[in-house]
Scaffold this motif. Structure first.
Motif, mmCIF file in Angstrom:
data_model
loop_
_atom_site.group_PDB
_atom_site.id
_atom_site.type_symbol
_atom_site.label_atom_id
_atom_site.label_comp_id
_atom_site.label_asym_id
_atom_site.label_seq_id
_atom_site.Cartn_x
_atom_site.Cartn_y
_atom_site.Cartn_z
ATOM 1 N N VAL A 336 0.844 -1.197 0.000
ATOM 2 C CA VAL A 336 0.000 0.000 0.000
ATOM 3 C C VAL A 336 0.879 1.246 0.000
ATOM 4 C CG1 VAL A 336 -1.652 1.365 1.334
ATOM 5 C CG2 VAL A 336 -1.958 -1.109 1.109
ATOM 6 N N ARG A 337 0.627 2.132 -0.941
ATOM 7 C CA ARG A 337 1.343 3.404 -1.020
ATOM 8 C C ARG A 337 0.339 4.543 -0.899
ATOM 9 N NH1 ARG A 337 3.438 6.096 -6.626
ATOM 10 N NH2 ARG A 337 4.462 7.950 -5.773
ATOM 11 N N VAL A 338 0.417 5.273 0.184
ATOM 12 C CA VAL A 338 -0.465 6.434 0.361
ATOM 13 C C VAL A 338 -0.007 7.551 -0.563
ATOM 14 C CG1 VAL A 338 -1.245 8.220 1.963
ATOM 15 C CG2 VAL A 338 -1.097 5.829 2.718
ATOM 16 N N THR A 348 -5.458 16.962 5.817
ATOM 17 C CA THR A 348 -6.789 16.650 6.335
ATOM 18 C C THR A 348 -7.240 15.300 5.805
ATOM 19 O OG1 THR A 348 -7.859 17.838 4.524
ATOM 20 C CG2 THR A 348 -7.441 19.076 6.546
ATOM 21 N N GLY A 349 -8.523 14.991 6.032
ATOM 22 C CA GLY A 349 -8.988 13.623 5.942
ATOM 23 C C GLY A 349 -9.418 13.070 4.613
ATOM 24 N N ALA A 350 -8.725 13.346 3.530
ATOM 25 C CA ALA A 350 -8.882 12.577 2.297
ATOM 26 C C ALA A 350 -7.650 11.687 2.198
ATOM 27 C CB ALA A 350 -8.977 13.512 1.088
ATOM 28 N N VAL A 351 -7.847 10.392 2.320
ATOM 29 C CA VAL A 351 -6.733 9.444 2.338
ATOM 30 C C VAL A 351 -6.820 8.576 1.094
ATOM 31 C CG1 VAL A 351 -5.631 7.563 3.590
ATOM 32 C CG2 VAL A 351 -6.667 9.465 4.857
ATOM 33 N N SER A 352 -5.904 8.799 0.145
ATOM 34 C CA SER A 352 -5.877 8.053 -1.112
ATOM 35 C C SER A 352 -4.664 7.141 -1.133
ATOM 36 C CB SER A 352 -5.812 9.021 -2.300
ATOM 37 O OG SER A 352 -6.922 9.893 -2.318
ATOM 38 N N PHE A 353 -4.843 5.947 -1.722
ATOM 39 C CA PHE A 353 -3.716 5.025 -1.776
ATOM 40 C C PHE A 353 -3.736 4.225 -3.074
ATOM 41 C CE2 PHE A 353 -7.121 2.520 0.103
ATOM 42 C CZ PHE A 353 -6.970 1.268 -0.473
ATOM 43 N N ASP A 354 -2.570 3.725 -3.412
ATOM 44 C CA ASP A 354 -2.379 2.848 -4.558
ATOM 45 C C ASP A 354 -1.974 1.482 -4.034
ATOM 46 O OD1 ASP A 354 -1.877 2.066 -7.329
ATOM 47 O OD2 ASP A 354 0.252 2.197 -6.814
ATOM 48 N N LEU A 355 -2.595 0.442 -4.539
ATOM 49 C CA LEU A 355 -2.237 -0.928 -4.180
ATOM 50 C C LEU A 355 -1.477 -1.530 -5.351
ATOM 51 C CD1 LEU A 355 -2.328 -3.264 -2.223
ATOM 52 C CD2 LEU A 355 -4.595 -3.864 -3.099
ATOM 53 N N ALA A 356 -0.225 -1.848 -5.124
ATOM 54 C CA ALA A 356 0.680 -2.270 -6.200
ATOM 55 C C ALA A 356 0.078 -3.395 -7.038
ATOM 56 C CB ALA A 356 2.012 -2.724 -5.593
ATOM 57 N N THR A 394 -7.502 4.664 -4.703
ATOM 58 C CA THR A 394 -8.666 4.389 -3.863
ATOM 59 C C THR A 394 -8.656 5.407 -2.735
ATOM 60 O OG1 THR A 394 -8.479 2.027 -4.364
ATOM 61 C CG2 THR A 394 -9.814 2.648 -2.457
ATOM 62 N N ARG A 395 -9.788 6.062 -2.512
ATOM 63 C CA ARG A 395 -9.817 7.156 -1.531
ATOM 64 C C ARG A 395 -10.901 6.933 -0.485
ATOM 65 N NH1 ARG A 395 -12.067 12.713 -3.572
ATOM 66 N NH2 ARG A 395 -14.012 11.616 -3.072
ATOM 67 N N ALA A 396 -10.511 7.059 0.759
ATOM 68 C CA ALA A 396 -11.465 7.143 1.864
ATOM 69 C C ALA A 396 -11.490 8.593 2.336
ATOM 70 C CB ALA A 396 -11.054 6.223 3.006
ATOM 71 N N SER A 397 -12.675 9.117 2.558
ATOM 72 C CA SER A 397 -12.783 10.489 3.076
ATOM 73 C C SER A 397 -13.742 10.477 4.257
ATOM 74 C CB SER A 397 -13.238 11.456 1.988
ATOM 75 O OG SER A 397 -14.351 10.961 1.266
ATOM 76 N N PHE A 398 -13.342 11.130 5.319
ATOM 77 C CA PHE A 398 -14.032 11.033 6.597
ATOM 78 C C PHE A 398 -14.945 12.234 6.826
ATOM 79 C CE2 PHE A 398 -9.699 9.083 7.375
ATOM 80 C CZ PHE A 398 -10.111 7.823 6.953
ATOM 81 N N SER A 399 -15.918 12.037 7.697
ATOM 82 C CA SER A 399 -16.900 13.077 7.976
ATOM 83 C C SER A 399 -17.176 13.144 9.471
ATOM 84 C CB SER A 399 -18.193 12.798 7.196
ATOM 85 O OG SER A 399 -19.085 13.885 7.271
ATOM 86 N N VAL A 400 -18.113 13.995 9.832
ATOM 87 C CA VAL A 400 -18.424 14.205 11.248
ATOM 88 C C VAL A 400 -18.983 12.946 11.894
ATOM 89 C CG1 VAL A 400 -18.804 16.680 10.953
ATOM 90 C CG2 VAL A 400 -20.732 15.108 10.692
ATOM 91 N N HIS A 401 -19.604 12.069 11.085
ATOM 92 C CA HIS A 401 -20.247 10.877 11.631
ATOM 93 C C HIS A 401 -19.359 9.635 11.562
ATOM 94 C CE1 HIS A 401 -20.780 9.757 7.439
ATOM 95 N NE2 HIS A 401 -21.441 10.886 7.224
#
Length: 425
Positions: A336-338, A348-356, A394-401
Protein backbone atom coordinates in the motif's frame (compact mmCIF):
# COMPACT_ATOMS: atom_id res chain seq x y z
CA UNK A 1 -18.75 31.13 12.81
CA UNK A 2 -20.85 30.52 15.90
CA UNK A 3 -19.77 28.82 19.13
CA UNK A 4 -20.67 25.11 19.35
CA UNK A 5 -24.11 24.44 20.79
CA UNK A 6 -23.63 20.73 21.52
CA UNK A 7 -21.06 18.23 22.67
CA UNK A 8 -19.19 16.44 19.91
CA UNK A 9 -20.61 12.96 20.58
CA UNK A 10 -20.16 10.80 17.49
CA UNK A 11 -22.90 8.33 18.40
CA UNK A 12 -25.36 11.17 18.97
CA UNK A 13 -24.26 12.73 15.68
CA UNK A 14 -24.78 9.43 13.86
CA UNK A 15 -28.35 9.32 15.15
CA UNK A 16 -28.99 12.49 13.15
CA UNK A 17 -28.20 10.70 9.85
CA UNK A 18 -31.03 8.31 8.93
CA UNK A 19 -29.12 6.72 6.04
CA UNK A 20 -26.36 5.41 8.32
CA UNK A 21 -28.66 2.62 9.56
CA UNK A 22 -28.96 1.29 6.01
CA UNK A 23 -28.01 -2.32 5.34
CA UNK A 24 -26.46 -2.95 1.92
CA UNK A 25 -27.74 -6.52 2.16
CA UNK A 26 -29.20 -8.54 5.07
CA UNK A 27 -25.75 -9.17 6.53
CA UNK A 28 -23.75 -6.09 5.52
CA UNK A 29 -24.10 -2.71 7.25
CA UNK A 30 -22.91 0.34 5.33
CA UNK A 31 -19.67 2.12 6.22
CA UNK A 32 -19.81 5.34 4.24
CA UNK A 33 -16.35 6.81 3.60
CA UNK A 34 -17.08 8.89 0.52
CA UNK A 35 -18.07 12.26 1.93
CA UNK A 36 -15.41 13.90 -0.24
CA UNK A 37 -17.60 13.08 -3.24
CA UNK A 38 -21.02 13.61 -1.66
CA UNK A 39 -21.73 13.94 2.03
CA UNK A 40 -24.75 12.45 3.74
CA UNK A 41 -27.39 14.77 5.16
CA UNK A 42 -28.55 14.96 8.76
CA UNK A 43 -32.23 14.87 9.52
CA UNK A 44 -32.12 18.57 10.40
CA UNK A 45 -31.17 19.43 6.80
CA UNK A 46 -33.75 17.08 5.31
CA UNK A 47 -36.46 18.43 7.60
CA UNK A 48 -35.65 22.06 6.78
CA UNK A 49 -36.01 21.48 3.06
CA UNK A 50 -39.18 19.41 3.45
CA UNK A 51 -40.71 22.01 5.80
CA UNK A 52 -40.13 24.73 3.22
CA UNK A 53 -41.73 22.61 0.49
CA UNK A 54 -44.73 21.78 2.66
CA UNK A 55 -45.35 25.33 3.90
CA UNK A 56 -43.78 28.10 1.85
CA UNK A 57 -43.02 26.82 -1.66
CA UNK A 58 -43.48 29.55 -4.29
CA UNK A 59 -41.50 31.56 -6.84
CA UNK A 60 -39.22 34.10 -5.19
CA UNK A 61 -39.15 37.83 -5.99
CA UNK A 62 -41.91 37.52 -8.57
CA UNK A 63 -45.19 37.84 -6.76
CA UNK A 64 -47.04 40.22 -4.49
CA UNK A 65 -48.91 37.43 -2.71
CA UNK A 66 -47.98 36.25 0.75
CA UNK A 67 -46.56 32.90 -0.34
CA UNK A 68 -44.12 34.62 -2.67
CA UNK A 69 -43.06 36.84 0.20
CA UNK A 70 -42.52 33.85 2.50
CA UNK A 71 -40.49 32.04 -0.15
CA UNK A 72 -38.39 35.12 -0.78
CA UNK A 73 -37.77 35.55 2.94
CA UNK A 74 -36.67 31.91 3.20
CA UNK A 75 -34.35 32.22 0.21
CA UNK A 76 -32.74 35.49 1.23
CA UNK A 77 -32.59 34.38 4.83
CA UNK A 78 -30.62 31.38 3.67
CA UNK A 79 -28.20 33.67 1.88
CA UNK A 80 -27.67 35.61 5.11
CA UNK A 81 -27.02 32.38 7.02
CA UNK A 82 -24.50 31.12 4.47
CA UNK A 83 -22.75 34.50 4.51
CA UNK A 84 -22.47 34.26 8.28
CA UNK A 85 -21.01 30.75 8.05
CA UNK A 86 -18.39 31.96 5.56
CA UNK A 87 -17.52 35.07 7.53
CA UNK A 88 -18.62 37.23 4.60
CA UNK A 89 -18.96 40.95 5.34
CA UNK A 90 -22.29 41.07 3.46
CA UNK A 91 -24.88 38.56 2.19
CA UNK A 92 -24.80 40.49 -1.10
CA UNK A 93 -21.39 38.88 -1.67
CA UNK A 94 -22.90 35.38 -1.77
CA UNK A 95 -24.09 34.16 -5.18
CA UNK A 96 -26.01 30.89 -5.26
CA UNK A 97 -24.98 28.56 -8.08
CA UNK A 98 -25.62 24.93 -9.03
CA UNK A 99 -22.32 23.78 -7.50
CA UNK A 100 -18.68 24.81 -7.16
CA UNK A 101 -18.08 23.87 -10.79
CA UNK A 102 -20.66 26.37 -11.99
CA UNK A 103 -19.24 29.01 -9.64
CA UNK A 104 -15.76 28.57 -11.12
CA UNK A 105 -17.14 28.61 -14.67
CA UNK A 106 -19.02 31.80 -13.81
CA UNK A 107 -15.76 33.51 -12.88
CA UNK A 108 -13.79 32.17 -15.84
CA UNK A 109 -16.52 33.16 -18.30
CA UNK A 110 -16.95 36.60 -16.79
CA UNK A 111 -13.23 37.36 -16.88
CA UNK A 112 -13.09 36.36 -20.54
CA UNK A 113 -16.26 38.08 -21.71
CA UNK A 114 -14.43 40.76 -23.68
CA UNK A 115 -16.91 43.38 -22.48
CA UNK A 116 -15.11 46.68 -23.07
CA UNK A 117 -16.98 48.25 -20.15
CA UNK A 118 -15.32 45.79 -17.74
CA UNK A 119 -12.26 47.16 -15.93
CA UNK A 120 -8.92 46.04 -17.28
CA UNK A 121 -7.99 44.04 -14.17
CA UNK A 122 -11.12 41.90 -14.69
CA UNK A 123 -10.44 41.13 -18.35
CA UNK A 124 -8.23 38.24 -19.49
CA UNK A 125 -6.88 38.71 -23.00
CA UNK A 126 -4.17 37.50 -25.33
CA UNK A 127 -0.75 37.86 -23.73
CA UNK A 128 -2.12 37.50 -20.20
CA UNK A 129 -1.32 34.52 -17.99
CA UNK A 130 -3.49 32.30 -15.79
CA UNK A 131 -1.80 30.34 -13.01
CA UNK A 132 -3.25 27.17 -11.46
CA UNK A 133 -1.68 24.22 -9.64
CA UNK A 134 -0.92 20.67 -10.68
CA UNK A 135 -3.22 19.30 -7.97
CA UNK A 136 -6.44 20.92 -9.19
CA UNK A 137 -9.76 19.14 -9.55
CA UNK A 138 -10.91 19.37 -13.16
CA UNK A 139 -13.52 21.91 -12.04
CA UNK A 140 -10.70 24.35 -11.28
CA UNK A 141 -8.60 23.43 -14.29
CA UNK A 142 -10.78 22.93 -17.37
CA UNK A 143 -12.60 26.31 -17.09
CA UNK A 144 -9.20 28.05 -17.05
CA UNK A 145 -7.98 25.94 -19.96
CA UNK A 146 -11.04 27.05 -21.90
CA UNK A 147 -10.54 30.68 -20.90
CA UNK A 148 -6.96 30.51 -22.18
CA UNK A 149 -8.15 28.90 -25.41
CA UNK A 150 -10.85 31.50 -26.01
CA UNK A 151 -8.69 34.51 -25.23
CA UNK A 152 -5.20 33.50 -26.28
CA UNK A 153 -3.93 33.77 -22.71
CA UNK A 154 -1.26 31.37 -21.45
CA UNK A 155 -2.06 28.75 -18.82
CA UNK A 156 0.76 27.96 -16.36
CA UNK A 157 0.85 25.86 -13.23
CA UNK A 158 2.62 25.41 -9.91
CA UNK A 159 4.04 21.86 -9.75
CA UNK A 160 3.51 19.39 -6.94
CA UNK A 161 6.64 18.27 -5.08
CA UNK A 162 7.57 14.70 -4.12
CA UNK A 163 6.22 15.31 -0.60
CA UNK A 164 2.73 15.97 -2.08
CA UNK A 165 2.80 19.71 -1.32
CA UNK A 166 3.07 22.57 -3.78
CA UNK A 167 6.60 23.30 -5.00
CA UNK A 168 6.79 27.04 -4.44
CA UNK A 169 10.50 27.36 -5.25
CA UNK A 170 9.73 29.07 -8.59
CA UNK A 171 6.65 30.99 -7.46
CA UNK A 172 8.32 34.35 -8.10
CA UNK A 173 9.00 33.44 -11.73
CA UNK A 174 5.56 31.86 -12.21
CA UNK A 175 3.75 34.96 -10.96
CA UNK A 176 4.58 37.84 -13.29
CA UNK A 177 3.13 41.20 -14.26
CA UNK A 178 1.21 39.30 -16.95
CA UNK A 179 -0.57 37.04 -14.44
CA UNK A 180 -4.24 37.99 -14.22
CA UNK A 181 -5.53 35.08 -12.14
CA UNK A 182 -4.18 32.61 -9.59
CA UNK A 183 -6.76 29.84 -9.08
CA UNK A 184 -5.99 27.09 -6.59
CA UNK A 185 -7.57 24.52 -4.33
CA UNK A 186 -7.60 25.08 -0.59
CA UNK A 187 -7.44 21.32 0.03
CA UNK A 188 -6.65 18.66 -2.55
CA UNK A 189 -9.49 16.19 -2.97
CA UNK A 190 -6.90 13.45 -3.63
CA UNK A 191 -3.91 14.24 -1.44
CA UNK A 192 -5.59 15.85 1.55
CA UNK A 193 -2.93 18.56 1.28
CA UNK A 194 -3.98 21.96 2.63
CA UNK A 195 -2.31 24.69 0.63
CA UNK A 196 -0.71 27.83 2.13
CA UNK A 197 -3.41 30.34 1.27
CA UNK A 198 -1.75 33.36 2.87
CA UNK A 199 1.54 32.81 1.02
CA UNK A 200 -0.17 32.35 -2.34
CA UNK A 201 -2.52 35.28 -1.90
CA UNK A 202 0.25 37.65 -0.85
CA UNK A 203 2.39 36.68 -3.85
CA UNK A 204 -0.52 36.98 -6.29
CA UNK A 205 -1.70 40.34 -5.00
CA UNK A 206 1.88 41.66 -5.17
CA UNK A 207 1.67 41.38 -8.97
CA UNK A 208 -1.95 42.52 -9.18
CA UNK A 209 -3.46 39.09 -9.85
CA UNK A 210 -6.91 38.00 -8.70
CA UNK A 211 -7.08 34.97 -6.42
CA UNK A 212 -9.77 32.32 -6.87
CA UNK A 213 -10.06 29.63 -4.19
CA UNK A 214 -11.74 26.25 -4.64
CA UNK A 215 -12.91 25.54 -1.09
CA UNK A 216 -15.23 22.63 -1.84
CA UNK A 217 -13.05 20.22 0.15
CA UNK A 218 -12.00 22.57 2.95
CA UNK A 219 -14.98 24.59 4.18
CA UNK A 220 -16.90 21.51 5.46
CA UNK A 221 -13.93 20.26 7.48
CA UNK A 222 -12.20 23.18 9.18
CA UNK A 223 -12.81 26.71 10.48
CA UNK A 224 -13.33 28.88 7.42
CA UNK A 225 -13.47 32.66 7.18
CA UNK A 226 -13.24 34.46 3.85
CA UNK A 227 -12.31 37.76 5.43
CA UNK A 228 -9.22 36.36 7.15
CA UNK A 229 -8.17 34.28 4.13
CA UNK A 230 -7.76 37.41 2.02
CA UNK A 231 -8.81 35.77 -1.25
CA UNK A 232 -10.88 37.57 -3.86
CA UNK A 233 -13.33 34.84 -4.92
CA UNK A 234 -14.31 31.48 -3.37
CA UNK A 235 -16.30 28.55 -4.77
CA UNK A 236 -18.15 25.95 -2.67
CA UNK A 237 -20.55 23.02 -3.15
CA UNK A 238 -23.46 22.32 -0.83
CA UNK A 239 -23.47 18.56 -1.34
CA UNK A 240 -19.99 18.23 0.19
CA UNK A 241 -20.97 20.06 3.38
CA UNK A 242 -23.96 17.99 4.57
CA UNK A 243 -26.30 19.99 2.34
CA UNK A 244 -28.44 19.26 -0.72
CA UNK A 245 -27.22 18.58 -4.22
CA UNK A 246 -27.94 21.16 -6.89
CA UNK A 247 -26.65 24.14 -4.95
CA UNK A 248 -23.27 25.74 -4.52
CA UNK A 249 -22.06 29.27 -4.07
CA UNK A 250 -19.63 31.86 -5.22
CA UNK A 251 -18.39 34.32 -2.66
CA UNK A 252 -16.70 37.40 -4.04
CA UNK A 253 -15.64 40.81 -2.84
CA UNK A 254 -18.54 43.08 -3.67
CA UNK A 255 -16.39 45.63 -5.47
CA UNK A 256 -15.40 42.85 -7.88
CA UNK A 257 -18.86 41.36 -8.31
CA UNK A 258 -20.41 44.69 -9.19
CA UNK A 259 -17.88 45.15 -12.01
CA UNK A 260 -18.10 41.61 -13.43
CA UNK A 261 -20.43 40.91 -16.37
CA UNK A 262 -23.01 38.13 -15.91
CA UNK A 263 -22.51 34.50 -16.86
CA UNK A 264 -26.12 33.50 -17.62
CA UNK A 265 -28.81 35.93 -18.72
CA UNK A 266 -32.60 35.94 -18.61
CA UNK A 267 -35.20 36.56 -15.96
CA UNK A 268 -34.48 37.76 -12.42
CA UNK A 269 -31.01 39.12 -13.21
CA UNK A 270 -32.15 42.18 -15.12
CA UNK A 271 -32.64 45.81 -14.21
CA UNK A 272 -34.35 47.08 -17.39
CA UNK A 273 -35.33 45.22 -20.56
CA UNK A 274 -36.18 46.84 -23.89
CA UNK A 275 -36.41 45.14 -27.28
CA UNK A 276 -33.00 46.44 -28.29
CA UNK A 277 -31.06 46.16 -25.06
CA UNK A 278 -31.07 45.23 -21.38
CA UNK A 279 -29.29 46.37 -18.26
CA UNK A 280 -28.44 44.08 -15.39
CA UNK A 281 -29.24 44.02 -11.68
CA UNK A 282 -26.72 44.59 -8.94
CA UNK A 283 -25.03 41.55 -7.38
CA UNK A 284 -25.90 38.95 -6.33
CA UNK A 285 -29.05 38.96 -8.49
CA UNK A 286 -26.95 39.72 -11.59
CA UNK A 287 -25.52 36.20 -11.42
CA UNK A 288 -28.73 34.32 -10.56
CA UNK A 289 -30.69 34.09 -13.79
CA UNK A 290 -33.95 32.16 -13.78
CA UNK A 291 -35.65 30.35 -10.93
CA UNK A 292 -33.03 29.64 -8.26
CA UNK A 293 -32.61 26.48 -6.12
CA UNK A 294 -34.85 27.74 -3.33
CA UNK A 295 -35.47 24.66 -1.21
CA UNK A 296 -31.85 23.66 -1.67
CA UNK A 297 -30.74 27.04 -0.30
CA UNK A 298 -32.93 26.45 2.74
CA UNK A 299 -31.30 23.04 3.20
CA UNK A 300 -27.84 24.54 2.81
CA UNK A 301 -28.57 27.11 5.50
CA UNK A 302 -29.63 24.26 7.79
CA UNK A 303 -26.33 22.49 7.02
CA UNK A 304 -24.49 25.63 8.11
CA UNK A 305 -26.50 25.60 11.33
CA UNK A 306 -25.63 21.96 11.88
CA UNK A 307 -21.89 22.37 11.30
CA UNK A 308 -21.73 25.49 13.44
CA UNK A 309 -23.62 23.63 16.16
CA UNK A 310 -20.90 20.99 16.20
CA UNK A 311 -18.15 23.61 16.09
CA UNK A 312 -15.71 23.60 13.19
CA UNK A 313 -12.72 23.33 15.53
CA UNK A 314 -14.23 20.15 16.94
CA UNK A 315 -15.02 18.86 13.45
CA UNK A 316 -11.40 19.44 12.38
CA UNK A 317 -10.01 17.75 15.51
CA UNK A 318 -12.26 14.73 15.07
CA UNK A 319 -11.32 14.23 11.43
CA UNK A 320 -7.62 14.79 12.14
CA UNK A 321 -7.68 11.97 14.71
CA UNK A 322 -9.40 9.68 12.20
CA UNK A 323 -6.83 10.56 9.55
CA UNK A 324 -3.96 9.76 11.92
CA UNK A 325 -5.55 6.41 12.71
CA UNK A 326 -6.03 5.56 9.02
CA UNK A 327 -2.52 6.60 7.99
CA UNK A 328 -0.95 4.64 10.84
CA UNK A 329 -2.95 1.56 9.93
CA UNK A 330 -2.22 1.71 6.21
CA UNK A 331 1.50 2.15 6.91
CA UNK A 332 1.61 -1.40 8.25
CA UNK A 333 0.17 -3.03 5.12
CA UNK A 334 2.64 -4.27 2.48
CA UNK A 335 2.02 -3.06 -1.04
CA UNK A 336 0.00 0.00 0.00
CA UNK A 337 1.34 3.40 -1.02
CA UNK A 338 -0.46 6.43 0.36
CA UNK A 339 -0.66 9.21 -2.23
CA UNK A 340 -0.55 12.17 0.12
CA UNK A 341 1.52 13.74 2.89
CA UNK A 342 2.02 12.45 6.39
CA UNK A 343 -0.21 13.90 9.08
CA UNK A 344 0.56 17.56 9.75
CA UNK A 345 -1.31 20.86 10.09
CA UNK A 346 -1.25 20.89 6.28
CA UNK A 347 -3.10 17.57 6.04
CA UNK A 348 -6.79 16.65 6.34
CA UNK A 349 -8.99 13.62 5.94
CA UNK A 350 -8.88 12.58 2.30
CA UNK A 351 -6.73 9.44 2.34
CA UNK A 352 -5.88 8.05 -1.11
CA UNK A 353 -3.72 5.02 -1.78
CA UNK A 354 -2.38 2.85 -4.56
CA UNK A 355 -2.24 -0.93 -4.18
CA UNK A 356 0.68 -2.27 -6.20
CA UNK A 357 -0.38 -4.20 -9.28
CA UNK A 358 -4.11 -3.73 -8.73
CA UNK A 359 -6.59 -1.43 -10.40
CA UNK A 360 -8.39 0.81 -7.89
CA UNK A 361 -11.75 -0.33 -9.27
CA UNK A 362 -10.91 -3.88 -8.22
CA UNK A 363 -9.85 -2.65 -4.79
CA UNK A 364 -13.08 -0.71 -4.44
CA UNK A 365 -15.17 -3.75 -5.37
CA UNK A 366 -13.57 -5.87 -2.67
CA UNK A 367 -14.08 -3.12 -0.08
CA UNK A 368 -17.68 -2.68 -1.24
CA UNK A 369 -18.29 -6.40 -0.67
CA UNK A 370 -17.43 -5.66 2.97
CA UNK A 371 -19.84 -2.72 3.04
CA UNK A 372 -17.05 -0.11 2.91
CA UNK A 373 -18.01 2.62 0.46
CA UNK A 374 -14.96 4.48 -0.90
CA UNK A 375 -14.12 6.39 -4.06
CA UNK A 376 -12.00 4.90 -6.83
CA UNK A 377 -10.45 6.28 -10.02
CA UNK A 378 -8.74 9.57 -10.81
CA UNK A 379 -11.18 11.65 -8.72
CA UNK A 380 -11.43 14.29 -11.48
CA UNK A 381 -7.69 14.95 -11.10
CA UNK A 382 -6.01 13.14 -13.98
CA UNK A 383 -2.91 15.37 -14.19
CA UNK A 384 -2.19 14.88 -10.48
CA UNK A 385 -2.34 11.10 -10.79
CA UNK A 386 -0.06 11.18 -13.82
CA UNK A 387 2.38 13.26 -11.78
CA UNK A 388 2.81 10.34 -9.38
CA UNK A 389 2.72 7.61 -12.00
CA UNK A 390 -0.63 6.06 -11.13
CA UNK A 391 -3.73 5.78 -13.26
CA UNK A 392 -6.02 6.04 -10.26
CA UNK A 393 -6.27 5.65 -6.50
CA UNK A 394 -8.67 4.39 -3.86
CA UNK A 395 -9.82 7.16 -1.53
CA UNK A 396 -11.47 7.14 1.86
CA UNK A 397 -12.78 10.49 3.08
CA UNK A 398 -14.03 11.03 6.60
CA UNK A 399 -16.90 13.08 7.98
CA UNK A 400 -18.42 14.20 11.25
CA UNK A 401 -20.25 10.88 11.63
CA UNK A 402 -17.24 8.62 10.94
CA UNK A 403 -16.19 6.50 13.92
CA UNK A 404 -12.83 5.02 14.90
CA UNK A 405 -14.41 1.58 14.48
CA UNK A 406 -15.22 2.42 10.86
CA UNK A 407 -11.67 3.59 10.23
CA UNK A 408 -10.38 0.34 11.75
CA UNK A 409 -12.77 -1.62 9.53
CA UNK A 410 -11.42 0.28 6.52
CA UNK A 411 -7.81 -0.56 7.42
CA UNK A 412 -8.75 -4.19 8.02
CA UNK A 413 -10.63 -4.18 4.73
CA UNK A 414 -7.55 -2.96 2.86
CA UNK A 415 -5.47 -5.71 4.51
CA UNK A 416 -8.12 -8.23 3.51
CA UNK A 417 -8.00 -6.91 -0.05
CA UNK A 418 -4.23 -7.43 -0.18
CA UNK A 419 -4.67 -10.99 1.08
CA UNK A 420 -7.53 -11.60 -1.34
CA UNK A 421 -5.49 -10.62 -4.38
CA UNK A 422 -2.47 -12.46 -3.01
CA UNK A 423 -4.51 -15.65 -2.87
CA UNK A 424 -5.45 -15.19 -6.53
CA UNK A 425 -1.84 -14.74 -7.64
Amino acid sequence: MNAPSREFDVEAIRADFPILTRMLDPETPMIYLDGGATSQRPRQVIDAEVSYLLRDNAAVKRGAHRMAGLATDAYEGSRERVAEFLGAPSPDEVVFTKNATEALNLVAHSLGSGDSSTPEHLRVREGDEILVTEMEHHANLVPWQELARRTGATLRWIPVAEDFTLDLSDLVSLLTERTKVLAFTHQSNVLGTVNPVATLVEAAHAVGALTVLDAAQSAPHMPFDVASLGVDLVALSGHKMLGPTGIGMLWGRYDLLEQMPPFLTGGSMIELVEMERSTFAEPPARFEAGTPPISQAVGLAAACDYLDGLGMDQVAAHERALTQRALSGLAGIDGVRVIGPALSPERTGAVSFDLAGRHPHDVGQVLDSLGIEVRVGHHCAWPLHRRFGVHGTTRASFSVHTTTAEVDAFVEGVAHTVDFFGALA
